[in-house]
Design a protein around this motif. Structure first.
Motif, PDB file in Angstrom:
ATOM      1  N   THR B 101       0.829  -1.219   0.091  1.00 52.57           N
ATOM      2  CA  THR B 101       0.089  -0.103  -0.026  1.00 52.57           C
ATOM      3  C   THR B 101       0.746   1.086   0.124  1.00 52.57           C
ATOM      4  OG1 THR B 101      -1.559  -1.266   1.283  1.00 52.57           O
ATOM      5  CG2 THR B 101      -1.891   0.940   1.062  1.00 52.57           C
ATOM      6  N   PHE B 102       0.867   1.875  -0.968  1.00 54.59           N
ATOM      7  CA  PHE B 102       1.663   3.107  -1.307  1.00 54.59           C
ATOM      8  C   PHE B 102       0.771   4.197  -1.293  1.00 54.59           C
ATOM      9  CE2 PHE B 102       6.034   1.770  -3.036  1.00 54.59           C
ATOM     10  CZ  PHE B 102       6.135   0.830  -1.947  1.00 54.59           C
ATOM     11  N   TRP B 103       0.651   5.277  -0.459  1.00 56.00           N
ATOM     12  CA  TRP B 103      -0.095   6.529  -0.817  1.00 56.00           C
ATOM     13  C   TRP B 103       0.621   7.316  -1.777  1.00 56.00           C
ATOM     14  CZ3 TRP B 103       0.627  11.666   0.048  1.00 56.00           C
ATOM     15  CH2 TRP B 103      -0.319  12.473  -0.142  1.00 56.00           C
ATOM     16  N   CYS B 104      -0.006   7.746  -2.848  1.00 55.01           N
ATOM     17  CA  CYS B 104       0.716   8.578  -3.830  1.00 55.01           C
ATOM     18  C   CYS B 104       0.036   9.897  -4.276  1.00 55.01           C
ATOM     19  CB  CYS B 104       1.100   7.877  -4.838  1.00 55.01           C
ATOM     20  SG  CYS B 104       2.386   6.360  -4.588  1.00 55.01           S
ATOM     21  N   THR B 105       0.631  10.838  -4.454  1.00 56.02           N
ATOM     22  CA  THR B 105      -0.021  12.026  -5.365  1.00 56.02           C
ATOM     23  C   THR B 105       0.961  12.188  -6.445  1.00 56.02           C
ATOM     24  OG1 THR B 105      -0.493  14.217  -5.110  1.00 56.02           O
ATOM     25  CG2 THR B 105       1.290  13.600  -3.694  1.00 56.02           C
ATOM     26  N   ARG B 106       0.187  12.312  -7.493  1.00 58.93           N
ATOM     27  CA  ARG B 106       1.134  12.857  -8.955  1.00 58.93           C
ATOM     28  C   ARG B 106       0.618  14.213  -9.266  1.00 58.93           C
ATOM     29  NH1 ARG B 106      -1.196   8.138 -12.178  1.00 58.93           N
ATOM     30  NH2 ARG B 106      -0.455   6.255 -11.101  1.00 58.93           N
ATOM     31  N   THR B 107       1.551  15.037  -9.793  1.00 59.73           N
ATOM     32  CA  THR B 107       1.169  16.294 -10.288  1.00 59.73           C
ATOM     33  C   THR B 107       1.762  16.475 -11.649  1.00 59.73           C
ATOM     34  OG1 THR B 107       1.086  17.533  -8.190  1.00 59.73           O
ATOM     35  CG2 THR B 107       1.116  18.809  -9.848  1.00 59.73           C
ATOM     36  N   TYR B 108       0.971  16.645 -12.721  1.00 62.43           N
ATOM     37  CA  TYR B 108       1.341  16.768 -13.880  1.00 62.43           C
ATOM     38  C   TYR B 108       1.535  18.308 -14.364  1.00 62.43           C
ATOM     39  CZ  TYR B 108       0.324  12.054 -14.112  1.00 62.43           C
ATOM     40  OH  TYR B 108       0.301  10.506 -13.782  1.00 62.43           O
ATOM     41  N   VAL B 109       2.560  18.941 -14.662  1.00 58.22           N
ATOM     42  CA  VAL B 109       2.741  20.266 -14.825  1.00 58.22           C
ATOM     43  C   VAL B 109       2.656  20.582 -16.454  1.00 58.22           C
ATOM     44  CG1 VAL B 109       3.984  22.352 -14.279  1.00 58.22           C
ATOM     45  CG2 VAL B 109       4.040  20.469 -12.677  1.00 58.22           C
ATOM     46  N   THR B 110       1.743  21.136 -16.815  1.00 59.39           N
ATOM     47  CA  THR B 110       1.689  21.510 -18.392  1.00 59.39           C
ATOM     48  C   THR B 110       1.831  22.587 -18.556  1.00 59.39           C
ATOM     49  OG1 THR B 110      -0.882  21.522 -18.651  1.00 59.39           O
ATOM     50  CG2 THR B 110       0.297  19.492 -18.298  1.00 59.39           C
ATOM     51  N   ARG B 111       1.793  23.263 -19.639  1.00 59.91           N
ATOM     52  CA  ARG B 111       1.733  24.444 -20.228  1.00 59.91           C
ATOM     53  C   ARG B 111       0.414  25.321 -19.954  1.00 59.91           C
ATOM     54  NH1 ARG B 111       6.487  25.554 -23.215  1.00 59.91           N
ATOM     55  NH2 ARG B 111       7.256  23.970 -24.361  1.00 59.91           N
ATOM     56  N   SER B 112      -0.517  24.422 -19.895  1.00 62.44           N
ATOM     57  CA  SER B 112      -1.943  24.860 -19.494  1.00 62.44           C
ATOM     58  C   SER B 112      -2.356  25.069 -18.341  1.00 62.44           C
ATOM     59  CB  SER B 112      -2.733  24.079 -20.523  1.00 62.44           C
ATOM     60  OG  SER B 112      -2.522  24.148 -21.858  1.00 62.44           O
ATOM     61  N   GLY B 113      -1.382  24.276 -17.338  1.00 63.23           N
ATOM     62  CA  GLY B 113      -1.969  24.228 -15.764  1.00 63.23           C
ATOM     63  C   GLY B 113      -1.685  22.836 -15.389  1.00 63.23           C
ATOM     64  N   GLN B 114      -1.834  23.008 -14.301  1.00 63.39           N
ATOM     65  CA  GLN B 114      -1.343  21.599 -13.419  1.00 63.39           C
ATOM     66  C   GLN B 114      -2.571  20.696 -13.322  1.00 63.39           C
ATOM     67  OE1 GLN B 114       0.417  21.994  -9.318  1.00 63.39           O
ATOM     68  NE2 GLN B 114       2.037  23.760 -10.411  1.00 63.39           N
ATOM     69  N   ILE B 115      -2.498  19.317 -13.196  1.00 65.38           N
ATOM     70  CA  ILE B 115      -3.449  18.387 -12.731  1.00 65.38           C
ATOM     71  C   ILE B 115      -2.937  17.450 -11.754  1.00 65.38           C
ATOM     72  CG2 ILE B 115      -4.479  16.308 -13.787  1.00 65.38           C
ATOM     73  CD1 ILE B 115      -4.299  17.527 -16.606  1.00 65.38           C
ATOM     74  N   VAL B 116      -3.635  17.269 -10.912  1.00 68.15           N
ATOM     75  CA  VAL B 116      -3.319  16.500  -9.592  1.00 68.15           C
ATOM     76  C   VAL B 116      -4.109  15.325  -9.282  1.00 68.15           C
ATOM     77  CG1 VAL B 116      -3.003  16.554  -7.025  1.00 68.15           C
ATOM     78  CG2 VAL B 116      -2.665  19.072  -8.414  1.00 68.15           C
ATOM     79  N   ALA B 117      -3.543  14.268  -9.394  1.00 69.84           N
ATOM     80  CA  ALA B 117      -4.005  12.934  -8.953  1.00 69.84           C
ATOM     81  C   ALA B 117      -3.548  12.291  -7.645  1.00 69.84           C
ATOM     82  CB  ALA B 117      -3.754  12.047 -10.017  1.00 69.84           C
TER      83      ALA B 117
END
Lengths: 150, 159
Positions: B101-117
């Motif tokens: 069990t790994f608790w994870c957060t991923r942030t994708y940084v794009t030119r149009s903005g960030q997306i958080v999962a």
């Protein structure tokens, strides 16, 4: 009934339909009820480094910063320095008398950590909130925060 | 034609226009930057095999003992993505047995903005998207990451 009176009656019905139609749209999204922008000022009261490296502010190092918000409330930030140059990942929670707002994201100007991150959700008056949180620096002694809720 | 018919037509047209105008305005202010009138959106990166550590990405362990990947340990990963975007993954290990069990957060940084999962990292590689900034402010959806030693696809579906 004269055409004038009939027109007035129909206009009243039209207004009622208009209110009902738009009211229905509002009710479909709870976050829309809190659509607003909050501008806050925070003063740092505690900075706790969690450093693995001897130098600090290196990849894998972290910190917790606590601030008091003018007018009531506080803000907590937990940040970890990324292996990417001048980049840190942060989770920020703003606690206000009416409820909490939690935000998370990446700043690409570490250690200042200023910019915009995503508001994920909230509690109390901010339950189900979505939007963005803009800060002038999560660990700054004095910080301006703008929370924009959609 | 009776005198009521033109009145009815005018009122009906006025109501229709007012409903469309008023409700259209409400919609755009609610959705803000996130909708762009686009509805569901899919982003996909085909990420090549990892390049030079420190240039195209890196893995930073945050371990507390001599044995790595124990509960309480964490790590932060950065990967450059094609097109000038980058991904940051921060995970905390909750347990290794009987089930990882790994608790994870991923942030994708794009030119149009960030997306958080964020969530529990599953073998499927899919996490819920919980928010974003810029063009992705307020989005929800899923982010599936199949990055391995030889690269792989990242697919994000949001609305």
């Amino acid at each position: 009934m004269s055409p004038m009176r009939s027109g007035a009656a129909l206009m009243m019905i039209a207004v009622a339909i208009l209110i009902a139609a738009c009211g229905g749209t509002d009710a479909s999204g709870s976050a829309a009820d809190t659509a607003s922008t909050m501008r806050l000022h925070a003063h740092r009261t505690k900075f706790q480094p969690i450093y693995q490296s001897k130098q600090g502010s290196r990849p894998g190092d972290a910190f917790v910063a606590s601030s008091e918000i003018a007018g009531g409330g506080h803000k907590e930030a937990y940040c970890v320095f990324s292996p990417r140059r001048r980049t840190s990942w942060c989770a920020v929670t703003v606690v206000l008398p009416r409820g909490q707002v939690t935000a998370e994201g990446v700043f690409t100007n570490a250690p200042r950590a200023a910019g915009e991150i995503a508001v994920l959700s909230g509690s109390g008056a901010f339950e189900g909130a979505r939007g963005t949180l803009r800060t002038t620096g999560v660990a700054a002694a004095d910080e301006s925060i703008t929370v924009r809720l959609l | 034609m009776s005198p009521r018919r033109p009145v009815l037509r005018v009122v009906a047209a006025t109501v229709a226009a007012a409903v469309v105008t008023a409700c259209g305005t409400t919609d755009s202010s609610k959705s803000g930057a996130r909708s762009d009138g686009a509805g569901p959106r899919t982003l996909r990166w085909d990420v090549p095999a990892p390049g030079r550590p420190g240039i195209d990405g890196n893995f930073q362990p945050i371990f507390h003992g001599r044995t790595p990947f124990l509960p309480g340990d964490s790590y932060i990963v950065w990967n450059n993505l094609p097109g000038g975007s980058h991904e940051h993954i921060f995970c905390v290990i909750a347990r290794q047995t009987p089930r990882r069990t790994f608790w994870c957060t991923r942030t994708y940084v794009t030119r149009s903005g960030q997306i958080v999962a964020a969530g529990d990292e599953q073998p499927t590689g899919t996490l819920p998207v919980v928010g974003g900034t810029g063009a992705y402010a307020g989005v929800r959806g899923t982010a599936t990451d199949h990055l391995g030693r030889h690269g792989g696809p990242i697919t994000i579906r949001v609305r």
